[in-house]
Design an enzyme around this catalytic site. Structure first.
Site, PDB file in Angstrom:
ATOM      1  N   TRP A   1       0.993  -1.037   0.427  1.00 40.21           N
ATOM      2  CA  TRP A   1      -0.486  -0.141  -0.028  1.00 40.21           C
ATOM      3  C   TRP A   1       1.191   0.995  -0.296  1.00 40.21           C
ATOM      4  O   TRP A   1       0.713   2.474  -0.567  1.00 40.21           O
ATOM      5  CB  TRP A   1      -1.053  -0.266   1.219  1.00 40.21           C
ATOM      6  CG  TRP A   1       0.097   0.444   2.577  1.00 40.21           C
ATOM      7  CD1 TRP A   1       0.450  -1.265   2.829  1.00 40.21           C
ATOM      8  CD2 TRP A   1      -0.609   1.619   3.333  1.00 40.21           C
ATOM      9  NE1 TRP A   1       0.672  -0.135   4.103  1.00 40.21           N
ATOM     10  CE2 TRP A   1       0.719   0.839   4.699  1.00 40.21           C
ATOM     11  CE3 TRP A   1      -1.676   2.336   3.665  1.00 40.21           C
ATOM     12  CZ2 TRP A   1      -0.073   1.684   5.481  1.00 40.21           C
ATOM     13  CZ3 TRP A   1      -1.288   3.506   4.501  1.00 40.21           C
ATOM     14  CH2 TRP A   1      -0.064   2.501   5.751  1.00 40.21           C
ATOM     15  N   ASP A   2       2.069   1.123   0.602  1.00 35.43           N
ATOM     16  CA  ASP A   2       3.222   2.367  -0.266  1.00 35.43           C
ATOM     17  C   ASP A   2       2.833   3.073  -1.099  1.00 35.43           C
ATOM     18  O   ASP A   2       3.162   3.870  -1.411  1.00 35.43           O
ATOM     19  CB  ASP A   2       4.635   1.444   0.176  1.00 35.43           C
ATOM     20  CG  ASP A   2       5.021   0.789   1.645  1.00 35.43           C
ATOM     21  OD1 ASP A   2       4.332  -0.192   2.114  1.00 35.43           O
ATOM     22  OD2 ASP A   2       6.694   0.715   1.634  1.00 35.43           O
TER      23      ASP A   2
ATOM     24  N   GLU B   1       1.757  -1.671  13.264  1.00 36.52           N
ATOM     25  CA  GLU B   1       1.951  -3.666  13.028  1.00 36.52           C
ATOM     26  C   GLU B   1       1.665  -3.717  14.131  1.00 36.52           C
ATOM     27  O   GLU B   1       1.743  -4.909  14.427  1.00 36.52           O
ATOM     28  CB  GLU B   1       2.517  -3.479  12.005  1.00 36.52           C
ATOM     29  CG  GLU B   1       2.458  -3.500  10.658  1.00 36.52           C
ATOM     30  CD  GLU B   1       2.825  -3.550   9.026  1.00 36.52           C
ATOM     31  OE1 GLU B   1       4.086  -3.391  10.033  1.00 36.52           O
ATOM     32  OE2 GLU B   1       2.599  -4.649   8.340  1.00 36.52           O
TER      33      GLU B   1
ATOM     34  N   LYS C   1       4.698   1.606  15.429  1.00 34.62           N
ATOM     35  CA  LYS C   1       5.136   1.991  14.661  1.00 34.62           C
ATOM     36  C   LYS C   1       5.328   3.035  13.812  1.00 34.62           C
ATOM     37  O   LYS C   1       6.511   3.640  13.644  1.00 34.62           O
ATOM     38  CB  LYS C   1       5.063   0.313  14.158  1.00 34.62           C
ATOM     39  CG  LYS C   1       6.390   0.071  12.979  1.00 34.62           C
ATOM     40  CD  LYS C   1       5.923  -1.448  12.133  1.00 34.62           C
ATOM     41  CE  LYS C   1       7.136  -1.938  12.077  1.00 34.62           C
ATOM     42  NZ  LYS C   1       6.251  -2.736  10.935  1.00 34.62           N
ATOM     43  N   GLN C   2       4.001   3.126  13.439  1.00 33.94           N
ATOM     44  CA  GLN C   2       3.834   4.107  12.448  1.00 33.94           C
ATOM     45  C   GLN C   2       2.594   4.640  12.646  1.00 33.94           C
ATOM     46  O   GLN C   2       1.800   4.557  13.032  1.00 33.94           O
ATOM     47  CB  GLN C   2       4.559   3.760  11.100  1.00 33.94           C
ATOM     48  CG  GLN C   2       3.125   3.088  10.496  1.00 33.94           C
ATOM     49  CD  GLN C   2       3.697   2.569   8.824  1.00 33.94           C
ATOM     50  OE1 GLN C   2       3.950   1.566   9.031  1.00 33.94           O
ATOM     51  NE2 GLN C   2       2.643   3.341   7.994  1.00 33.94           N
TER      52      GLN C   2
END
Lengths: 760, 760
Positions: free
Chosen positions: A358-359, A489, A601-602
């Protein structure tokens, strides 16, 4: 920072001095590519030290048999891997009977690598004293042609320094390669034929299972003091998968001899007969000549830079960082071929099966939209349209029906390439980014035609998925989405991840809007699509019911949406209060500890605020940023850029700058201690966003392009260009103020800090 | 029901007729074992059809290199596997130059297997016409001696029916075996030596890595018409891992010739020199003689049955089922050796690495406590005590400290043998069952001495784990346990699984009680233990604070404790309303769908009600049973027994009976379509509980033994015995009423339906 050997330079990546421990890192950092193929910066001559050999051809993959500890229903049996391709760069060298091998020389001095990003050429030079005492100076130049994208050129010069010498060049092409990450230590290439004629050689091999055929070719010329000797090989060694020529040159002390090797691949995706294709490639390259090819290369890169360059004044490291990112993105993907996509490691390593995450939609499309023709972004969208049937199949494997589509977490040909249940089956938010990209493309380009033509079918498949994936909670009297992994994640199998629920609702709403619009404005497309997808009004209204009654976890106490139902149950100790010895947590902690921690994580909730910035007030953004960022460990390469943009929106320039540096020099400074394995290509687009959307404050609203430029205290100025609806807008920001110039389409509405920059 | 070929019989498992498709199933069902070794019912003669070869030695394992798709910190690098042991049963047969192979005969008739559970002997017989026309009748008898547990005996008789014949017996021992479930197709045994002398042969092999040495031995005698011919082999074939003798017998039509093979294993766990050990074993066996060994075998089994038999009158299938379960439990584990435990497949297959699950404590200990000397249960407890250091190490790997112990999910030597994060790291409730077993042992046997001697250290390690694993939720102002998998493995990484939270609190409370008791009553043990574990009053009181403030999810609306925080968010469609085509869900659904469904694999909240029945009223039990059972799919072999017991408590005899049948004939009728892979040994103890605790209503309360017998309508009567504190209590239940007799210790308090059965 973990490494600091790359010399700061505005336009080049430079390494000075030979250090065997840095070879693998440099092989990644000095990688070259031209969108169609690429390779790590492996030495041409044999090297017996630690090295990670890698050459890659875009679109060529191998479905490796899945390896898991415990099988779960729905896992893919096979799993497309980026394939280490046959080697065409190899040139073994013998000097006075001794093999040149930098790991075995008496001494190596003046070792220097330079990846000249302006030119798109990789240079390497060194002096070496061989075990037999012969001293030589070597200069190598290598590039992969942007014009002839099946062709690469090596110019390998040797000067003897202390004696006459017999120099033997042994260039080869070799299909006997393997993947370091092969699950079962199998070979992926089956050799088909080895042919040669004169100075040309061709090894044809076919991938097992996928049956891609590739001819790897070479053509060699030997020069002495710059003059072509027009010699043929004195001997040829041949196995079923490799061919190696042998050329001998006698030189006197101080003379320079050169091998020019033209090589590359022709593949069955593009040629009926790959050997004929290869012969034509060589012929074309020879006709143009190495000198002109080199000139063309520089011009082609100049053209790319003309549009995509970002300048930063007063901060060489930041300048080098952003150019490295832009350069690598362009090396990886040029947008010519809708069968291709942007692999997370590009042409720089094997890690991660598959190529498309999906990046692409979440991070890369904005860069390509703004710096290239809009057809490039359209090709990226079409890639997903072309894989819609597979996405529907994929959803069926998980029990969905009636055309619901779940795009894979990772893919090469539309099939899932991942096999952790918490990701493969549950990180379903990816579907949302694919729909968002369609919206984003239209928002930026104004080209609605894609939606009736292709996009709506994708949107309907995705909306159907969200409809079926949501379940009704009697307890809450609302629809919920259970058992998901969000962009963070570091939480798995959670309920009601706010980001997932939000984008699910948005996907349905947006799809229903487009259905209505197309029904009214594109009636024949409407009829064609509805006949195909068989979407009833009943289904639409049930879908809408789910969207209208979606549950969003919210904390009254904190005034924020909750990342997921259980977030407040966690021990909310901020990263600042976490012992440094515990980080990075993904290397220090077992998975359960990570999962029950509050560490992110992000961007997760904040990713939603990034996509849907206009849905919220700046006060809401601030509240959420202040709530979540302190728990964020940024252990994903995709994390700092979103935070940099939001910090800039909030006027926190110091923080924005820190995040920016972290993302732009992630690989050059090897923050994650893994650059040996390859570069983080997709996050590089995030770096571009940090400047253009973050510092530059670029937004498209109602067909207008807005900028709210800010500038970090560390910089004198910066500039970038964007291509907005055929207008080239150049934004130059200095501490003193901003200058905007517009070329081309004079109908575009551009605003700086709310002030129109009309040129009409 | 999935298969129906086993003939109903009170005492035997019987198969009639040869069907190649049933061979692997029968190999499991007719398995034999003697606690020290065991084997699948593979044919002695070569068989070229589908077969799953398996021989196993208790305690011998191999640490196979872990195979996972994606590594997570904390996974064990190696992973103990039940090891397929060298083969000692093999006897190749040649008749008139033709190999006997049931897959290749012209015809096979009168094929019959009988596993006589009363005797502990496995019989097989058949007539066969070989490809060369020779007709023979074969009778085989095989057993593994209970008295000499390193020895097995085969009596293999051949009668020629239609001609004279030359019969060649080729018995062998062979260490060239492999595991079907090897992760990397490696061999696990390294051959050391092959020796022979006269009719005896010895193959010594050593496991790689673990270096267990085993000598596999055989001694053969050839008989004609019942008389020992005292012949030596005519030839010997030898490789580095196998030895095979060749005996020839000329028989006339109608004559019977027999090979008697004595064989087995001696292992380095028990012998300094395994070859000398093997010679001694053979000598002892020969001295006793096959006839007497056979007689002894029957007597030894009679002794086991004397105490552990359960009779059921009026329902042959139920009778056969319960005896099969009791027989297999005794074949698997006899409780003599605290280094051993009860593997989930016993000696019947490879599946599942490791041997010890929480099944031992939760399901098996009650059976062994009630039907054997209390030392047996004590040995099972000591097994965990002996592995306490490893459990502490295991917890350290996951970031716990200061002596916190997490017992592995599966183990052989104390190290973890599992590698799914949601199980390995999160199915931590297993720790609770290990503590509960200590309590349960004391409750049943009255033997407190185990706790100061060994148990308290285990309890403290476990209590420390729960203390550290709980986190404080500011939001709830209580302690929570996040990210766990409960006994219902169809939910992963959930928060506040009620069963886990409840048993965690109980463990801490019980441990603190025992600390206080031992401080007062066993001061020298107290000092010794406290010096060792360094447990401060501060730590105790912090621990207690966690226990006192543990959060338990509860639904006011339903009046039940919630299986986990998110349970009510699920779509609560009962199993009855689930389409049958969707079941079993673990074969039909992808994992994410299972996880977000309300379906329960095995008792979870109800498991807590089973362990802690006395903490709740019958009304509460009923409410929870009625809430959870309708969502339970019973796809674990451990599920029906607990539900059978609770249905019986609630007086729902029809339901209790249905659950009982499902558990007792699980393998005989192959409910789960996987009996080929081996039997479900540990759940067999649950079957015993269904009768004794369910129908019989046995409970221990305040040192008194209580029965509240009930009887299913389908039965005329049933009876069982329990050994309670050296009193043998026999309970005979008939539709008309219950009769209880007590032998031995006359101080025990036994009640039936609240009425004392005092014999004082």
């Amino acid at each position: 920072m973990n490494q600091d050997y790359i010399q700061p330079d505005n336009w080049s990546i430079i390494e000075e001095g030979f250090d065997a421990e840095r070879v693998k890192s440099s092989e990644s950092l000095f990688s070259i590519g031209n969108g169609a193929m690429g390779q790590r910066a492996n030495f041409e001559e044999h090297y017996s030290g630690k090295t990670f050999q890698g050459s890659y051809i875009a679109g060529i993959y191998y479905p490796d048999k899945t390896k898991v500890g415990w099988w779960k229903n729905g896992y893919p049996e096979y799993f497309a891997k980026v394939l280490n391709a046959p080697n065409w760069i190899g040139i073994d060298i013998e000097i006075n009977g001794e093999n040149l091998d930098l790991a075995k020389c008496q001494s190596v001095s003046n070792f220097r690598r330079e990846l000249n990003m302006k030119e798109g050429i990789y240079y390497r030079s060194f002096n070496a004293t061989l075990a037999n005492g012969t001293e030589i100076a070597v200069k190598v130049q290598r590039f992969l042609s942007l014009d002839l994208d099946e062709v690469g050129v090596i110019n390998y010069e040797i000067t003897t320094l202390n004696s006459d010498a017999k120099i033997v060049f042994k260039p080869y092409v070799d299909a006997g390669v393997h993947n370091e990450d092969a699950n079962w230590e199998e070979k992926f290439w089956e050799p088909i034929s080895v042919k040669h004629s004169g100075n040309e050689a061709f090894v044809t091999a076919r991938t097992f299972k996928t049956h891609f055929t590739a001819t790897t070719f070479m053509q060699n010329s030997i020069l002495l003091e710059g003059s072509n000797l027009s010699v043929a090989p004195v001997s040829v060694e041949e196995t079923k998968e490799k061919i190696q020529f042998c050329y001998q040159v006698a030189v006197t002390k101080g003379q320079t001899t050169t091998i020019q090797k033209i090589g590359g691949y022709t593949i069955s995706m593009n040629h009926e007969n790959t050997i004929i294709g290869a012969k034509n490639s060589i012929a074309t390259a020879l006709e143009i000549g190495v000198k002109q090819l080199t000139k063309n290369q520089k011009e082609a890169w100049a053209k790319i830079w003309e549009m995509s360059d970002i300048t930063i004044d007063g901060d060489v490291k930041a300048q080098q960082g952003i150019r490295f990112n832009i350069f690598q993105l362009n090396q990886t993907y040029l947008g010519k071929d809708s069968r291709l996509n942007i692999g997370p490691k590009g042409f720089t390593g094997e890690k991660y099966g598959g190529s498309t995450y999906w990046d692409t939609e979440a991070y890369c499309i904005p860069f390509y939209m703004a710096t290239k023709d809009q057809q490039v972004a359209r090709n990226l969208l079409a890639y997903r349209y072309n894989q819609l049937d597979k996405a529907i199949e994929n959803a069926e494997k998980l029990g969905f029906k009636n055309g619901a589509a779940l795009y894979p977490m990772v893919t090469m040909n539309g099939e899932e390439c991942h096999n952790e249940w918490e990701i493969t089956f549950e990180e379903i938010h990816r579907n949302g980014a694919i729909a968002f990209a369609i919206y984003n493309y239209y928002r930026f380009t104004g080209d609605y035609s894609y939606i009736p033509e292709k996009g709506l079918e994708v949107l309907i498949g995705i909306a159907r998925f969200w409809h079926q994936r949501s379940t009704f909670s009697t307890y809450r009297n609302q629809y919920v989405i259970l058992g998901v992994t969000g962009p963070n994640e570091y939480e798995n199998n959670v309920n009601n991840n706010w980001y997932t629920n939000y984008i699910a609702k948005w996907c349905i709403d947006y799809t229903v809007e487009q259905i209505n619009k197309i029904e009214n404005e594109y009636p024949s497309d409407y009829t064609r699509i509805m006949n195909k997808v068989k979407l009833s009004q009943v289904e639409i209204s049930e879908m809408k019911k789910v969207a209208d009654n979606m549950y969003f976890p919210y904390s009254e106490e904190h005034g924020v949406y909750l990342q997921q139902d259980g977030f407040l149950d966690k021990e909310l100790i901020t990263v600042a209060d976490l012992d440094k010895s515990q980080r990075p947590i993904n290397q220090k902690w077992s998975w359960d500890r990570i999962l029950r921690s509050p560490y992110i994580k992000q961007a997760d909730t904040l990713q939603g605020f990034y996509f849907f910035e206009d849905h919220f007030t700046k006060e809401q953004l601030e509240k959420h940023f202040d709530f979540y960022e302190p728990f964020t460990v940024h252990e994903s390469s995709l994390s700092p850029c979103v935070h940099s943009i939001q910090a800039a929106v909030l006027g926190r320039m110091e923080q924005a700058y820190t995040f920016y540096l972290r993302t732009s020099r992630l690989d050059l400074d090897d923050y994650n201690k893994e650059v040996e394995e390859g570069l983080h290509i997709t996050s590089m687009a995030g770096t571009w966003m940090s400047i253009v959307e973050g510092f530059g404050g670029m937004r498209v609203r109602n067909n207008q392009l807005h900028f709210e430029p800010k500038i970090p205290a560390q910089w004198k100025g910066y500039s970038f260009k964007v291509n907005f609806r055929n207008a080239i807008i150049k934004v130059e920001v200095k501490q003193e103020g901003t200058n905007v110039s517009i070329e081309g389409n004079s109908d575009v509405d551009v605003f700086v800090n709310g002030e129109s920059q009309l040129i009409k």
